[in-house]
Design a protein around this motif. Structure first.
Motif, PDB file in Angstrom:
ATOM      1  N   LYS A  43       0.814  -1.193   0.092  1.00 17.42           N
ATOM      2  CA  LYS A  43      -0.044  -0.033  -0.027  1.00 17.42           C
ATOM      3  C   LYS A  43       0.853   1.104  -0.003  1.00 17.42           C
ATOM      4  O   LYS A  43       1.974   1.334   0.763  1.00 17.42           O
ATOM      5  N   THR A  44       0.411   2.149  -0.848  1.00 11.70           N
ATOM      6  CA  THR A  44       1.227   3.446  -0.716  1.00 11.70           C
ATOM      7  C   THR A  44       0.792   4.310   0.358  1.00 11.70           C
ATOM      8  O   THR A  44      -0.095   4.678   0.644  1.00 11.70           O
ATOM      9  N   PRO A  45       1.905   4.492   1.127  1.00 15.34           N
ATOM     10  CA  PRO A  45       1.735   5.468   2.378  1.00 15.34           C
ATOM     11  C   PRO A  45       1.273   6.879   1.925  1.00 15.34           C
ATOM     12  O   PRO A  45       1.763   7.499   0.888  1.00 15.34           O
ATOM     13  N   TRP A  46       0.441   7.551   2.966  1.00 16.89           N
ATOM     14  CA  TRP A  46       0.106   8.912   2.557  1.00 16.89           C
ATOM     15  C   TRP A  46       1.072   9.959   2.374  1.00 16.89           C
ATOM     16  O   TRP A  46       1.005  10.752   1.575  1.00 16.89           O
ATOM     17  N   HIS A  47       2.306   9.671   2.993  1.00 15.85           N
ATOM     18  CA  HIS A  47       3.331  10.766   3.125  1.00 15.85           C
ATOM     19  C   HIS A  47       4.081  10.735   1.707  1.00 15.85           C
ATOM     20  O   HIS A  47       4.926  11.484   1.337  1.00 15.85           O
ATOM     21  N   TRP A  94       2.613  11.001  -1.263  1.00 20.63           N
ATOM     22  CA  TRP A  94       1.813  11.769  -2.039  1.00 20.63           C
ATOM     23  C   TRP A  94       2.333  13.333  -1.655  1.00 20.63           C
ATOM     24  O   TRP A  94       2.580  14.106  -2.476  1.00 20.63           O
ATOM     25  N   LEU A  95       2.398  13.359  -0.237  1.00 18.46           N
ATOM     26  CA  LEU A  95       3.161  14.577   0.391  1.00 18.46           C
ATOM     27  C   LEU A  95       4.348  14.998  -0.081  1.00 18.46           C
ATOM     28  O   LEU A  95       4.609  16.013  -0.664  1.00 18.46           O
ATOM     29  N   ARG A 139       5.615   6.094  -8.520  1.00 19.59           N
ATOM     30  CA  ARG A 139       6.332   5.069  -7.562  1.00 19.59           C
ATOM     31  C   ARG A 139       7.215   4.424  -8.497  1.00 19.59           C
ATOM     32  O   ARG A 139       7.028   3.009  -8.482  1.00 19.59           O
TER      33      ARG A 139
END
Length: 145
Positions: free
Chosen positions: A6-10, A12-13, A81
């Motif tokens: 799973k791609t962590p939210w951070h 994208w930040l 990614r």
């Protein structure tokens, strides 16, 4: 069986901020190289600083472009990614080191003409190192493929 991470939210930040930061650097280098003196004056550079830019050896211009556009490529690859982000950020860092070398060691008056702006140089270098570290961390965790 392929396991997805799973791609962590951070991610994208960090990638979004890296895109903004490196996007400005790439824009600045593009405008400096294509629009020349009028753009440099609009950025508040003095005539001595503009003359300094005109004296860049070819390798320095290449290093500057690699530093700025490598960072932009790294940010885009991070958004996609892709593990190549690490290599792009690495190339960007090499470009940053080359420009620092030329400004502070390789040119006779670079630091003096450019105002010896070590604070901004430190910020640029720190961000480049942090982006390499982040891309490496995301690659090891399997987020970047």
């Amino acid at each position: 069986m392929i396991q997805t991470v799973k791609t962590p939210w951070h991610l994208w930040l960090v990638a979004g901020l890296a895109l903004l930061w490196n996007g400005f650097g790439a824009f600045d280098s593009f405008m400096s190289l294509t629009q020349g003196d009028p753009y440099l004056r609009s950025m508040g550079m003095t005539e001595a600083q503009i003359a300094y830019f005109h004296r860049f050896p070819a390798w320095m211009s290449v290093a500057w472009v690699v530093g700025t556009w490598g960072g932009l490529a790294g940010a885009i690859l991070l958004l996609l990614r892709r593990r190549w982000a690490l290599w792009a950020f690495g190339a960007s860092f090499v470009g940053v080191l080359a420009t620092i070398y030329y400004t502070f060691i390789g040119s006779p008056d670079g630091a003096e003409v450019m105002g010896g702006n070590t604070a901004m140089t430190g910020v640029i270098t720190t961000i480049a190192v942090l982006l390499i570290g982040y891309a490496r961390f995301m690659t090891r965790r399997g987020v970047l493929r």
